[in-house]
Scaffold this motif. Sequence first.
Motif, mmCIF file in Angstrom:
data_model
loop_
_atom_site.group_PDB
_atom_site.id
_atom_site.type_symbol
_atom_site.label_atom_id
_atom_site.label_comp_id
_atom_site.label_asym_id
_atom_site.label_seq_id
_atom_site.Cartn_x
_atom_site.Cartn_y
_atom_site.Cartn_z
ATOM 1 N N GLY A 172 48.113 19.806 45.519
ATOM 2 C CA GLY A 172 46.867 20.273 46.106
ATOM 3 C C GLY A 172 46.424 21.610 45.556
ATOM 4 O O GLY A 172 45.670 22.333 46.203
ATOM 5 N N ILE A 173 46.887 21.955 44.338
ATOM 6 C CA ILE A 173 46.461 23.234 43.765
ATOM 7 C C ILE A 173 45.562 23.079 42.533
ATOM 8 O O ILE A 173 44.891 24.021 42.146
ATOM 9 C CB ILE A 173 47.661 24.150 43.421
ATOM 10 C CG1 ILE A 173 48.526 23.544 42.323
ATOM 11 C CG2 ILE A 173 48.468 24.466 44.644
ATOM 12 C CD1 ILE A 173 49.579 24.502 41.795
ATOM 13 N N GLY A 174 45.512 21.914 41.936
ATOM 14 C CA GLY A 174 44.792 21.723 40.673
ATOM 15 C C GLY A 174 43.336 22.130 40.712
ATOM 16 O O GLY A 174 42.865 22.925 39.883
ATOM 17 N N LEU A 175 42.578 21.607 41.662
ATOM 18 C CA LEU A 175 41.157 21.927 41.727
ATOM 19 C C LEU A 175 40.900 23.350 42.201
ATOM 20 O O LEU A 175 39.885 23.951 41.834
ATOM 21 C CB LEU A 175 40.420 20.916 42.606
ATOM 22 C CG LEU A 175 40.274 19.527 41.980
ATOM 23 C CD1 LEU A 175 39.737 18.538 42.993
ATOM 24 C CD2 LEU A 175 39.398 19.576 40.739
ATOM 25 N N SER A 176 41.827 23.913 42.971
ATOM 26 C CA SER A 176 41.651 25.316 43.369
ATOM 27 C C SER A 176 41.824 26.226 42.150
ATOM 28 O O SER A 176 41.129 27.242 42.033
ATOM 29 C CB SER A 176 42.618 25.703 44.490
ATOM 30 O OG SER A 176 43.948 25.668 44.052
ATOM 31 N N ILE A 177 42.707 25.857 41.243
ATOM 32 C CA ILE A 177 42.866 26.621 40.001
ATOM 33 C C ILE A 177 41.609 26.484 39.146
ATOM 34 O O ILE A 177 41.116 27.466 38.584
ATOM 35 C CB ILE A 177 44.118 26.166 39.228
ATOM 36 C CG1 ILE A 177 45.378 26.575 39.996
ATOM 37 C CG2 ILE A 177 44.129 26.748 37.813
ATOM 38 C CD1 ILE A 177 46.666 26.010 39.431
ATOM 39 N N CYS A 178 41.069 25.269 39.059
ATOM 40 C CA CYS A 178 39.822 25.064 38.317
ATOM 41 C C CYS A 178 38.717 25.948 38.866
ATOM 42 O O CYS A 178 37.987 26.593 38.106
ATOM 43 C CB CYS A 178 39.391 23.597 38.392
ATOM 44 S SG CYS A 178 40.467 22.466 37.512
ATOM 45 N N LYS A 179 38.592 25.999 40.188
ATOM 46 C CA LYS A 179 37.552 26.823 40.817
ATOM 47 C C LYS A 179 37.757 28.300 40.493
ATOM 48 O O LYS A 179 36.800 29.011 40.187
ATOM 49 C CB LYS A 179 37.529 26.616 42.328
ATOM 50 C CG LYS A 179 36.433 27.446 42.998
ATOM 51 C CD LYS A 179 36.178 27.070 44.406
ATOM 52 C CE LYS A 179 35.165 27.898 45.127
ATOM 53 N NZ LYS A 179 34.282 28.750 44.391
ATOM 54 N N LYS A 180 38.983 28.754 40.542
ATOM 55 C CA LYS A 180 39.290 30.156 40.242
ATOM 56 C C LYS A 180 38.884 30.496 38.802
ATOM 57 O O LYS A 180 38.266 31.531 38.554
ATOM 58 C CB LYS A 180 40.780 30.416 40.458
ATOM 59 C CG LYS A 180 41.206 31.828 40.248
ATOM 60 C CD LYS A 180 40.760 32.687 41.386
ATOM 61 C CE LYS A 180 41.463 34.022 41.315
ATOM 62 N NZ LYS A 180 40.986 34.929 42.343
#
Length: 103
Positions: free
Chosen positions: A63-71
Amino acid sequence: MNNGLKFRKEGTDPYIEITVEDQSDFWLFKVKDNGIGMDEKYFERVFVIFQRLHNRNDYQGTGIGLSICKKIVDMHKGEIWIESELNKGCTFYFTIFKKLKTI
């Protein structure tokens, strides 16, 4: 792109299309798949770290992949968003500002 493979419809070959368009001050990237899609009510949630929409037994991941993309997109003065319908795939869009200042 990993999500397009992970969240594919059973019995369907995965299809992922990646394009980029010149939008004067920005590059507009589009990543489109033919996967399971998602309901609009989850569009913002998927960009929050550790937020998962599915049981770990059904789909692995942290559950971290898209949060990294957003960052990363935020750091490049861009935006990221989703268009999707349940069972009809997802399209992820993001922009990157062309003239970034280097440190």
